[in-house]
Write an enzyme that holds these catalytic residues in place. Structure first.
Site, PDB file in Angstrom:
ATOM      1  N   HIS A  53       0.810  -1.230   0.000  1.00  0.00           N
ATOM      2  CA  HIS A  53       0.000   0.000   0.000  1.00  0.00           C
ATOM      3  C   HIS A  53       0.841   1.276   0.000  1.00  0.00           C
ATOM      4  O   HIS A  53       0.368   2.339   0.414  1.00  0.00           O
ATOM      5  CB  HIS A  53      -0.982   0.029   1.169  1.00  0.00           C
ATOM      6  CG  HIS A  53      -2.005  -1.055   1.127  1.00  0.00           C
ATOM      7  ND1 HIS A  53      -3.004  -1.098   0.185  1.00  0.00           N
ATOM      8  CD2 HIS A  53      -2.182  -2.159   1.905  1.00  0.00           C
ATOM      9  CE1 HIS A  53      -3.763  -2.163   0.390  1.00  0.00           C
ATOM     10  NE2 HIS A  53      -3.274  -2.836   1.423  1.00  0.00           N
ATOM     11  N   SER A 101      -4.249  -7.078  -1.525  1.00  0.00           N
ATOM     12  CA  SER A 101      -5.079  -6.244  -0.667  1.00  0.00           C
ATOM     13  C   SER A 101      -5.571  -5.056  -1.479  1.00  0.00           C
ATOM     14  O   SER A 101      -4.840  -4.527  -2.317  1.00  0.00           O
ATOM     15  CB  SER A 101      -4.267  -5.774   0.540  1.00  0.00           C
ATOM     16  OG  SER A 101      -5.069  -5.012   1.416  1.00  0.00           O
ATOM     17  N   GLU A 126      -6.479   1.129  -5.731  1.00  0.00           N
ATOM     18  CA  GLU A 126      -5.248   0.363  -5.902  1.00  0.00           C
ATOM     19  C   GLU A 126      -5.429  -1.058  -5.411  1.00  0.00           C
ATOM     20  O   GLU A 126      -6.283  -1.341  -4.586  1.00  0.00           O
ATOM     21  CB  GLU A 126      -4.077   1.041  -5.168  1.00  0.00           C
ATOM     22  CG  GLU A 126      -4.302   1.301  -3.684  1.00  0.00           C
ATOM     23  CD  GLU A 126      -3.708   0.253  -2.754  1.00  0.00           C
ATOM     24  OE1 GLU A 126      -3.109  -0.723  -3.236  1.00  0.00           O
ATOM     25  OE2 GLU A 126      -3.855   0.411  -1.533  1.00  0.00           O
TER      26      GLU A 126
END
Length: 155
Positions: A53, A101, A126
């Site tokens: 992330h 994720s 994303e």
């Protein structure tokens, strides 16, 4: 693994970034259709491939992102043209990291009895390659050369 215009290696990967109707570690449950509107507007090129992330350095590109009967399927290429991409490529290739994720903005949800949310409409920003995904079943795999060619021809 293949060359990318002589500028480095690529590693083709695919998997499910989200699975429908399975509760994640935070108690949230993504419902079928939650990504449809956002994907229609954004498309796969508008969704970034990140590592853990970290928005500072994307590590590749998503070539395909689609909902199917199981969840949110993604297929893309990790690129070695930047230091973070080289690191991610090596870790994924060796099997040290295989989680996926999602990063999103919730547009519509409903509370679930006992906590958590039913996620009904999401704006996907994303999909990250991660060590520990919130949804344990959200995993990627490295595509073999024949699988990668087949997937590319089907897209």
């Amino acid at each position: 693994m293949q060359a990318l215009n002589g500028s480095g290696e690529t590693l083709e990967v695919a998997g499910y970034a989200s699975l429908f109707d399975i509760e994640d570690q935070g108690g949230d449950l993504v419902r079928a259709g939650a990504f449809a509107e956002g994907l229609k507007a954004r498309g796969p090129t508008g969704v970034r491939m990140l590592f853990q992330h970290d928005a500072a350095e994307p590590v590749g590109v998503w070539d395909e992102i689609a909902e199917d009967g199981r969840g949110l399927y993604v297929r893309g290429r990790i690129l070695s043209t930047a230091p973070r991409g080289r690191a991610a490529l090596g870790l994924v290739r060796e099997g040290a990291v295989d989680g996926l994720s999602i990063g999103f903005r919730t547009k519509r949800s409903a509370p679930r009895p006992g906590g958590g949310r039913d996620l009904l409409q999401l704006d996907l920003w994303e999909v990250s390659i991660v060590t520990f995904p919130m949804l344990a079943q959200a995993r990627l795999r490295v595509l073999g050369a024949s699988e990668a060619r087949l997937a590319a021809s089907a897209a």
